[in-house]
Design an enzyme around this catalytic site. Structure first.
Site, PDB file in Angstrom:
ATOM      1  N   PRO A 180       1.021 -41.021  17.400  1.00 30.59           N
ATOM      2  CA  PRO A 180       2.340 -41.499  17.799  1.00 30.59           C
ATOM      3  C   PRO A 180       2.535 -42.910  17.247  1.00 30.59           C
ATOM      4  O   PRO A 180       1.613 -43.725  17.299  1.00 30.59           O
ATOM      5  CB  PRO A 180       2.260 -41.523  19.331  1.00 30.59           C
ATOM      6  CG  PRO A 180       0.809 -41.603  19.660  1.00 30.59           C
ATOM      7  CD  PRO A 180       0.041 -41.028  18.513  1.00 30.59           C
TER       8      PRO A 180
ATOM      9  N   ARG B 207       3.692 -39.898  13.457  1.00 29.24           N
ATOM     10  CA  ARG B 207       3.423 -40.049  12.028  1.00 29.24           C
ATOM     11  C   ARG B 207       2.343 -39.071  11.585  1.00 29.24           C
ATOM     12  O   ARG B 207       1.395 -38.788  12.323  1.00 29.24           O
ATOM     13  CB  ARG B 207       2.967 -41.467  11.717  1.00 29.24           C
ATOM     14  CG  ARG B 207       4.005 -42.512  12.068  1.00 29.24           C
ATOM     15  CD  ARG B 207       3.790 -43.797  11.284  1.00 29.24           C
ATOM     16  NE  ARG B 207       4.598 -44.876  11.832  1.00 29.24           N
ATOM     17  CZ  ARG B 207       5.880 -45.069  11.553  1.00 29.24           C
ATOM     18  NH1 ARG B 207       6.525 -44.257  10.734  1.00 29.24           N
ATOM     19  NH2 ARG B 207       6.549 -46.073  12.103  1.00 29.24           N
TER      20      ARG B 207
ATOM     21  N   ASN C 127      -1.553 -50.999   4.632  1.00 32.07           N
ATOM     22  CA  ASN C 127      -0.232 -51.583   4.428  1.00 32.07           C
ATOM     23  C   ASN C 127      -0.269 -53.069   4.069  1.00 32.07           C
ATOM     24  O   ASN C 127       0.774 -53.685   3.875  1.00 32.07           O
ATOM     25  CB  ASN C 127       0.657 -51.350   5.660  1.00 32.07           C
ATOM     26  CG  ASN C 127       0.116 -52.023   6.918  1.00 32.07           C
ATOM     27  OD1 ASN C 127      -0.610 -53.005   6.858  1.00 32.07           O
ATOM     28  ND2 ASN C 127       0.468 -51.480   8.083  1.00 32.07           N
TER      29      ASN C 127
ATOM     30  N   GLY D  94       3.548 -46.747  17.137  1.00 35.92           N
ATOM     31  CA  GLY D  94       3.611 -47.771  18.175  1.00 35.92           C
ATOM     32  C   GLY D  94       4.868 -48.607  18.060  1.00 35.92           C
ATOM     33  O   GLY D  94       5.078 -49.532  18.839  1.00 35.92           O
TER      34      GLY D  94
ATOM     35  N   ASP E  14       3.272 -61.405   6.854  1.00 35.25           N
ATOM     36  CA  ASP E  14       1.906 -61.135   7.308  1.00 35.25           C
ATOM     37  C   ASP E  14       1.309 -59.916   6.610  1.00 35.25           C
ATOM     38  O   ASP E  14       0.229 -59.465   6.962  1.00 35.25           O
ATOM     39  CB  ASP E  14       1.804 -61.030   8.847  1.00 35.25           C
ATOM     40  CG  ASP E  14       2.601 -59.881   9.431  1.00 35.25           C
ATOM     41  OD1 ASP E  14       3.294 -59.174   8.673  1.00 35.25           O
ATOM     42  OD2 ASP E  14       2.536 -59.694  10.664  1.00 35.25           O
TER      43      ASP E  14
ATOM     44  N   SER F 137       9.722 -58.516  11.417  1.00 37.11           N
ATOM     45  CA  SER F 137       8.850 -58.203  10.296  1.00 37.11           C
ATOM     46  C   SER F 137       9.565 -57.479   9.156  1.00 37.11           C
ATOM     47  O   SER F 137      10.574 -57.963   8.640  1.00 37.11           O
ATOM     48  CB  SER F 137       7.678 -57.387  10.852  1.00 37.11           C
ATOM     49  OG  SER F 137       6.759 -57.095   9.865  1.00 37.11           O
TER      50      SER F 137
HETATM   51  C1  16G Z   1       2.810 -53.139  13.559  1.00 29.11           C
HETATM   52  C2  16G Z   1       1.420 -53.719  13.374  1.00 29.11           C
HETATM   53  C3  16G Z   1       0.783 -53.185  12.120  1.00 29.11           C
HETATM   54  C4  16G Z   1       0.763 -51.669  12.154  1.00 29.11           C
HETATM   55  C5  16G Z   1       2.144 -51.130  12.416  1.00 29.11           C
HETATM   56  C6  16G Z   1       2.067 -49.640  12.672  1.00 29.11           C
HETATM   57  C7  16G Z   1       0.630 -55.925  13.947  1.00 29.11           C
HETATM   58  C8  16G Z   1       0.790 -57.395  13.774  1.00 29.11           C
HETATM   59  N1  16G Z   1       1.467 -55.170  13.267  1.00 29.11           N
HETATM   60  O1  16G Z   1       3.654 -53.566  12.535  1.00 29.11           O
HETATM   61  O2  16G Z   1      -0.521 -53.674  12.057  1.00 29.11           O
HETATM   62  O3  16G Z   1       0.290 -51.154  10.949  1.00 29.11           O
HETATM   63  O4  16G Z   1       2.693 -51.734  13.577  1.00 29.11           O
HETATM   64  O5  16G Z   1       3.312 -49.160  13.003  1.00 29.11           O
HETATM   65  O6  16G Z   1      -0.212 -55.454  14.700  1.00 29.11           O
HETATM   66  P1  16G Z   1       3.484 -47.697  13.600  1.00 29.11           P
HETATM   67  O7  16G Z   1       2.697 -47.659  14.884  1.00 29.11           O
HETATM   68  O8  16G Z   1       4.946 -47.557  13.769  1.00 29.11           O
HETATM   69  O9  16G Z   1       2.940 -46.764  12.579  1.00 29.11           O
HETATM   70 MG    MG Z   2       5.042 -58.228   9.192  1.00 29.41          MG
END
Ligand code: 16G
Ligand code: MG
Length: 559
Positions: free
Chosen positions: A520, A528, A390, A522, A287, A67
């Site tokens: 936390p 965060r 986002n 993901g 996406d 991504s």
């Molecule tokens: C991933 C997720 C996105 C989310 C981001 C948060 C999908 C397809 N993508 O990119 O939706 O905003 O994680 O990241 O689900 P973080 O947990 O590191 O803040």
């Molecule tokens: Mg993406």
């Protein structure tokens, strides 16, 4: 499993040993890491996809992408039969597979899982997995690892669909499982014809001027830019310029939706000469979508038009079409179907957007971060609109509503062809075809935004004026173990470690309209912090003091 199947798994997996001392976890949207660490994981996810396909008797998708992350990273996302993300029940199995220490353990895990889930292995069932990858150089060899994993399950077939955006692959998986046309050309044709339909239905006299006609898109130097170039050739009715299409710059480096949204600056290739022009930015696998306009006087500063505002624009348009469609229908039960319309956001949604949507009479629900949660919630409505700030989001239409709408449209075509009601029905049908029903899609989202702005006769400034974002700030804090933080209520409340939420509340109460939450990540090893307040300085200060709190409670003590 029989001896033949077991020995295939043992011998093929021995060619893809896991990297020593590395633990990978499924995360919010699949596995993601430095590409050099991923071969074994991708091979094993190939096995998982084949089992999932056998289990669901459907086509499954695997997308090799990281991504918006840097070009040296890569990852793998799994598309379930519906085109959505892998069912959450299978995530623990994905985690276990990725971390099995050797071939013997791997074979045992698979054997146990197949028995537990009653997967029809060795029953002459066939499995089919569509494979896609983004433009990362590591994509080809990882795709090969995925293929090897897939074909190590007897009866499974891997079909390489080439370089694709993530939403294209999800769209194809969904289409295949619904026995609909599912090639890339079908995807482009569906987008361009439904876009054209919306343009043809624009009310006469909508104030469109030259400036409003032109959109400049930042393709993040990735697959989205490449695909937009193809789409542009068959599109009729949109004046679009594509920059950062990947011919020169580096993927996601100073470009792309994630960079633009987080840094609130113009991407490379954009500057003061673009002031006033409507600009959009895609992320590395297309996406996510955000809009922006470059400010004339400041160093690369922009007015950001984020996912919340895209959501607001879509919601407004859908609501307007629904009320036109149902106008004058009084109590005529069979003609007037009042679909449930819901909007889904996360805690990252700007408070001003939530206020605006509420004032517009919309029902709003909140879920934790991650498409799998938002999508699931949105699917509970006849029309569910979801977006993360986002820029990831889409509009879901229920089968029942679409069936009714189709019938109503045919009826109106006979009784009052060309009436406002008939046009509203046609517009809603066109939106349901244009907007990706599988997952958020920057390409189809872009076309829908463009069609609605033309319909309204709005400039990007008019759109941006729907409401004014509250100033916000995001920070990340490195911690020893992010899993120590446990949240509830769609990530707005921390329940563990004890005491931290009380401390956050005391700090937040010092700021007028202050709002703050911690969660936390993901996808990264960090916690965060998000803060919002009436001034930028206040939001910055609130975020910093909460980051210090997080550090005190569970950091390295190095704030
Ligand atoms: C991933 C997720 C996105 C989310 C981001 C948060 C999908 C397809 N993508 O990119 O939706 O905003 O994680 O990241 O689900 P973080 O947990 O590191 O803040
Ligand atoms: Mg993406």
């Amino acid at each position: 499993m029989n001896e033949k199947q077991r020995s295939i798994i043992l011998s093929s997996s021995s060619r893809f040993p896991p990297p020593p001392g590395v633990r990978l976890s499924y995360g919010t949207a699949g596995f993601r890491a430095d590409s050099l660490l991923l071969e074994s994981t991708v091979f094993r996810v190939g096995i998982l996809a084949a089992l999932r396909s056998l289990n669901t008797h459907s086509v499954i998708g695997l997308m090799i992408t990281a991504s918006h992350n840097k070009v040296s990273d890569n990852g793998i996302k799994i598309s379930d039969p519906s085109g959505g993300m892998l069912s959450q029940d299978w995530e623990p199995f994905a985690d276990a597979l990725a971390n099995a220490p050797d071939s013997q353990h791997l074979a045992q895990l698979i054997d146990d899982f197949v028995k537990k889930e009653n997967i029809p292995l060795e029953e002459a069932e066939s499995a089919e997995i569509l494979l896609g990858r983004d433009t990362r150089p590591s994509g080809e060899s990882l795709l090969d690892a995925a293929k090897q994993g897939i074909i190590s399950i007897v009866g499974a077939v891997a079909v390489d669909m080439g370089v694709l955006t993530t939403p294209q692959l999800h769209w194809m998986v969904r289409a295949r499982n619904k026995a609909m046309k599912a090639t890339e050309l079908d995807y482009f044709n569906q987008l361009s014809s439904s876009f054209r339909c919306l343009i043809d239905l624009i009310p006469q006299g909508s104030a469109v001027n030259k400036m409003n006609d032109n959109v400049v898109v930042d393709g993040a130097n990735g697959v989205g830019g490449e695909k937009l170039e193809v789409l542009k050739k068959i599109l009729n009715g949109l004046d679009m310029e594509i920059r950062n299409s990947g011919k020169e710059g580096v993927l996601n480096e100073g470009v792309g939706a994630d960079y633009v949204q987080k840094e609130k600056v113009a991407p490379r290739g954009f500057g003061p000469a673009d002031a006033g022009i409507r600009c959009a930015s895609l992320d590395g696998d297309a996406d996510r979508l955000v809009y922006f306009s470059v400010l004339s006087n400041a160093n690369n500063k922009i007015d950001l038009v984020d996912g919340d505002k895209i959501l607001s624009l879509f919601a407004l348009f859908i609501k307007e079409q629904l009320s036109t469609l149902n106008k004058n229908e009084g109590d005529k039960e069979n003609k007037c179907y009042r679909p449930t319309l819901g909007v889904v956001q996360t805690a990252y949604a700007n408070g001003a957007s939530t206020d605006y949507l509420k004032q517009s009479g919309l029902e709003i629900m909140f879920t934790p971060t991650g498409v799998k949660y938002l999508h699931e919630k949105a699917a509970e409505y006849d029309i569910g609109i979801y977006f993360e700030a986002n820029g990831h989001g889409t509009i879901l239409f229920s089968e029942g509503f679409l069936h009714w709408l189709d019938g109503r449209n045919s009826e109106l075509a006979l009784t009052s062809k060309g009436s406002e009601q008939h046009k509203a029905a046609m517009r809603l049908l066109a939106v349901s075809k244009l907007i990706n029903q599988a997952v958020g899609d920057a390409l189809s989202g872009l076309l829908l935004v463009e069609a609605i702005l033309k319909h309204m006769g709005w400039s990007i400034h008019r759109w941006n004026e729907l409401y004014h974002d509250l100033p916000s700030k995001q920070l990340k804090v490195k911690v020893v173990d992010r899993s120590v933080i446990v949240t509830e209520k769609a990530e707005t409340v921390v329940v563990r470690p004890l005491g931290i939420q009380e401390a956050i509340n005391i700090e937040t109460a010092k700021y007028p309209r202050g709002r703050c939450f911690v969660r936390p990540s993901g996808t990264e090893d960090v916690v965060r912090v998000y803060a919002e307040a009436t001034t930028q300085e206040a939001a910055d200060n609130l975020a910093s003091s909460i980051a210090r709190l997080v550090d005190q409670f569970l950091g390295f003590g190095n704030s």
